[in-house]
Design an enzyme around this catalytic site. Structure first.
Site, mmCIF file in Angstrom:
data_model
loop_
_atom_site.group_PDB
_atom_site.id
_atom_site.type_symbol
_atom_site.label_atom_id
_atom_site.label_comp_id
_atom_site.label_asym_id
_atom_site.label_seq_id
_atom_site.Cartn_x
_atom_site.Cartn_y
_atom_site.Cartn_z
ATOM 1 N N CYS A 132 0.839 -1.200 0.000
ATOM 2 C CA CYS A 132 0.000 0.000 0.000
ATOM 3 C C CYS A 132 0.873 1.250 0.000
ATOM 4 C CB CYS A 132 -0.919 -0.026 1.219
ATOM 5 S SG CYS A 132 -1.989 1.408 1.315
ATOM 6 N N CYS A 135 -0.506 4.128 1.977
ATOM 7 C CA CYS A 135 -0.381 4.039 3.439
ATOM 8 C C CYS A 135 1.069 4.213 3.882
ATOM 9 C CB CYS A 135 -0.847 2.677 3.952
ATOM 10 S SG CYS A 135 -2.216 1.966 3.078
ATOM 11 N N ASP A 136 1.997 3.553 3.181
ATOM 12 C CA ASP A 136 3.366 3.431 3.691
ATOM 13 C C ASP A 136 4.382 4.344 3.014
ATOM 14 O OD1 ASP A 136 2.364 1.463 5.311
ATOM 15 O OD2 ASP A 136 2.936 -0.181 3.973
HETATM 16 C C1 LIG Z 1 -4.746 1.721 -0.552
HETATM 17 C C2 LIG Z 1 -6.126 1.829 -1.139
HETATM 18 C C3 LIG Z 1 -6.627 3.071 -1.463
HETATM 19 C C4 LIG Z 1 -7.912 3.196 -2.002
HETATM 20 N N1 LIG Z 1 -8.388 4.439 -2.291
HETATM 21 C C5 LIG Z 1 -9.657 4.578 -2.740
HETATM 22 C C6 LIG Z 1 -10.213 5.877 -2.972
HETATM 23 O O1 LIG Z 1 -9.563 6.906 -2.763
HETATM 24 N N2 LIG Z 1 -11.492 5.942 -3.430
HETATM 25 C C7 LIG Z 1 -12.253 4.836 -3.678
HETATM 26 O O2 LIG Z 1 -13.410 4.976 -4.069
HETATM 27 N N3 LIG Z 1 -11.747 3.600 -3.470
HETATM 28 C C8 LIG Z 1 -10.476 3.437 -3.007
HETATM 29 N N4 LIG Z 1 -9.967 2.185 -2.786
HETATM 30 C C9 LIG Z 1 -10.817 1.002 -3.075
HETATM 31 C C10 LIG Z 1 -11.856 0.782 -1.967
HETATM 32 O O3 LIG Z 1 -11.235 0.835 -0.701
HETATM 33 C C11 LIG Z 1 -12.547 -0.573 -2.163
HETATM 34 O O4 LIG Z 1 -13.130 -0.619 -3.442
HETATM 35 C C12 LIG Z 1 -13.642 -0.775 -1.120
HETATM 36 O O5 LIG Z 1 -13.117 -0.728 0.184
HETATM 37 C C13 LIG Z 1 -14.341 -2.116 -1.320
HETATM 38 O O6 LIG Z 1 -15.274 -2.266 -0.303
HETATM 39 P P1 LIG Z 1 -15.813 -3.709 0.137
HETATM 40 O O7 LIG Z 1 -16.743 -3.464 1.265
HETATM 41 O O8 LIG Z 1 -16.304 -4.431 -1.043
HETATM 42 O O9 LIG Z 1 -14.533 -4.538 0.620
HETATM 43 P P2 LIG Z 1 -13.432 -4.266 1.726
HETATM 44 O O10 LIG Z 1 -13.222 -2.833 1.949
HETATM 45 O O11 LIG Z 1 -12.282 -5.107 1.308
HETATM 46 O O12 LIG Z 1 -14.070 -4.878 3.071
HETATM 47 C C14 LIG Z 1 -14.226 -6.268 3.234
HETATM 48 C C15 LIG Z 1 -14.621 -6.595 4.664
HETATM 49 O O13 LIG Z 1 -14.792 -8.004 4.787
HETATM 50 C C16 LIG Z 1 -14.064 -8.500 5.904
HETATM 51 N N5 LIG Z 1 -13.686 -9.896 5.621
HETATM 52 C C17 LIG Z 1 -12.911 -10.381 4.619
HETATM 53 N N6 LIG Z 1 -12.831 -11.726 4.676
HETATM 54 C C18 LIG Z 1 -13.579 -12.094 5.751
HETATM 55 C C19 LIG Z 1 -13.891 -13.344 6.357
HETATM 56 N N7 LIG Z 1 -13.440 -14.507 5.871
HETATM 57 N N8 LIG Z 1 -14.662 -13.346 7.456
HETATM 58 C C20 LIG Z 1 -15.145 -12.192 7.983
HETATM 59 N N9 LIG Z 1 -14.897 -10.979 7.443
HETATM 60 C C21 LIG Z 1 -14.125 -10.934 6.348
HETATM 61 C C22 LIG Z 1 -12.891 -7.533 6.039
HETATM 62 O O14 LIG Z 1 -12.368 -7.553 7.348
HETATM 63 C C23 LIG Z 1 -13.585 -6.213 5.711
HETATM 64 O O15 LIG Z 1 -14.246 -5.715 6.845
HETATM 65 C C24 LIG Z 1 -8.701 2.033 -2.236
HETATM 66 C C25 LIG Z 1 -8.187 0.771 -1.905
HETATM 67 C C26 LIG Z 1 -6.918 0.662 -1.354
HETATM 68 C C27 LIG Z 1 -6.389 -0.691 -0.981
#
Ligand SMILES: Cc1cc2nc3c(=O)[nH]c(=O)nc-3n(C[C@H](O)[C@H](O)[C@H](O)COP(=O)(O)OP(=O)(O)OC[C@H]3O[C@@H](n4cnc5c(N)ncnc54)[C@H](O)[C@@H]3O)c2cc1C
Length: 303
Positions: A132, A135-136
């Protein structure tokens, strides 16, 4: 615990939004997640979430979490290890051995960073190997670093750190496939050396990363003297617990239709774990809302 209407797996933007919608529909609900916030927790600044202008990732997570608390959404911290269909219902089992039953499930478990799988990668994780740049990046201020990858993630990483570090080697296996606007900026910088046609062989050093060995398709080897390696080769969906139950696409993502329905009636999916191509916070939140409304419609018909 008695039979619930709905279990939401994951509490990133998709899972949290699904929970808000489901709770407001009056469903009996449990969120099971191994962390609250998902990838947003490790995002520096979010500049593209409508209405907020610019916030840090943790600020956005905190606002979403507060909304869940205000609605008294029940959240259990735990890692889901298995999702199975039992009769007409579904059983969600955690790694700790707890089992919860519901009439419908929303999978919102997101994705994690893909690893290179080379010697030294695991050993130097958090000691020079990072997934990341946002982040880092500041930890590598003034150093020579390498970014590995050829897509938008890698290009964004380079542009994120370019003003902090001394030099960036961009190691690309085939060709640089990132958006032209980013490629142009990278090519225009005298701080970046792009090495196309190279793969990583090994990461090594002492207490921290010191060198990165790369090899070309023709077998030509180079050693880059770098203090940091950013692995930016994309994301892998968190689907292990649902493998064998729901249909996946060729990228290993859960295949969903426009209503967030999976191949199994009663199991819905939303966000980065799905076949929806845009991996963004606002998209994940929108898909979470859709999944909850679809689950509500499904449950209403079943009653
Ligand atoms: C460094 C970085 C910067 C980003 N910047 C942006 C930005 O500026 N703007 C933007 O729109 N998007 C950004 N993104 C993308 C965005 O963060 C993701 O598209 C979004 O978070 C996806 O949401 P989600 O809820 O699908 O999954 P996630 O955010 O991945 O959440 C998944 C959840 O499921 C949980 N989980 C996973 N496996 C299990 C399991 N087996 N059992 C129980 N719980 C589980 C995790 O703990 C987490 O709580 C960025 C991503 C990264 C990595």
């Amino acid at each position: 615990m008695s039979l619930l209407d709905l279990i939401v797996i994951g509490a990133g933007p998709a899972g949290m939004t699904a929970a808000i919608y489901a709770k407001r529909k009056g469903l009996s609900l449990l969120v099971i997640t191994d962390s609250v916030g998902g990838q947003v927790s490790s995002t520096g600044r979010v500049e593209n979430y409508p209405g907020l202008g610019g916030v840090t990732g943790p600020q956005l997570v905190s606002a979403m979490k507060k909304q869940l608390e205000g609605l008294s959404v029940d959240i259990k911290l735990g890692r889901v290890s298995k999702l199975e269909k039992i009769g007409d219902n579904f059983r969600v089992t955690t790694a700790g051995g707890n089992a919860y039953d519901a009439r419908a499930v929303i999978i919102a478990s997101g994705s994690h960073w893909r690893e290179l799988g080379v010697p030294g990668e695991k050993e130097y994780k958090n000691r020079g190997v990072s997934y990341c740049a946002t982040c880092d990046g500041p930890l590598f201020a003034g150093m020579d670093v390498a970014v590995v990858g050829g897509g938008n993630s890698a290009a964004e990483a380079v542009l994120d750190i370019i003003n902090m570090v001394s030099k960036v080697y961009l190691v690309v296996r085939s060709t640089l496939k990132a958006d032209k606007v980013m490629v142009d900026r990278i090519m225009a910088s005298d701080k970046v050396t792009v090495l196309t046609g190279y793969t990583v062989e090994r990461i090594h050093g002492n207490d921290f990363v010191e060198h990165l060995d790369i090899i070309s398709k023709d077998g030509e080897r180079k050693t880059l003297n770098v203090g940091g390696v950013f692995v930016e080769i994309g994301l892998s969906p968190n689907v292990n617990f649902a493998r064998g139950l729901v249909q996946l696409n060729d990228r290993g993502e859960i295949a969903v239709d426009g209503y967030c329905r999976t191949s199994v009636p009663g199991v819905f999916a939303a966000g980065d774990v799905t076949s929806v191509p845009q991996k963004q916070i606002v998209v994940a939140a929108g898909e979470g809302a859709k999944a909850a409304m679809s689950a509500y419609a499904y449950l209403s018909i079943q009653k």
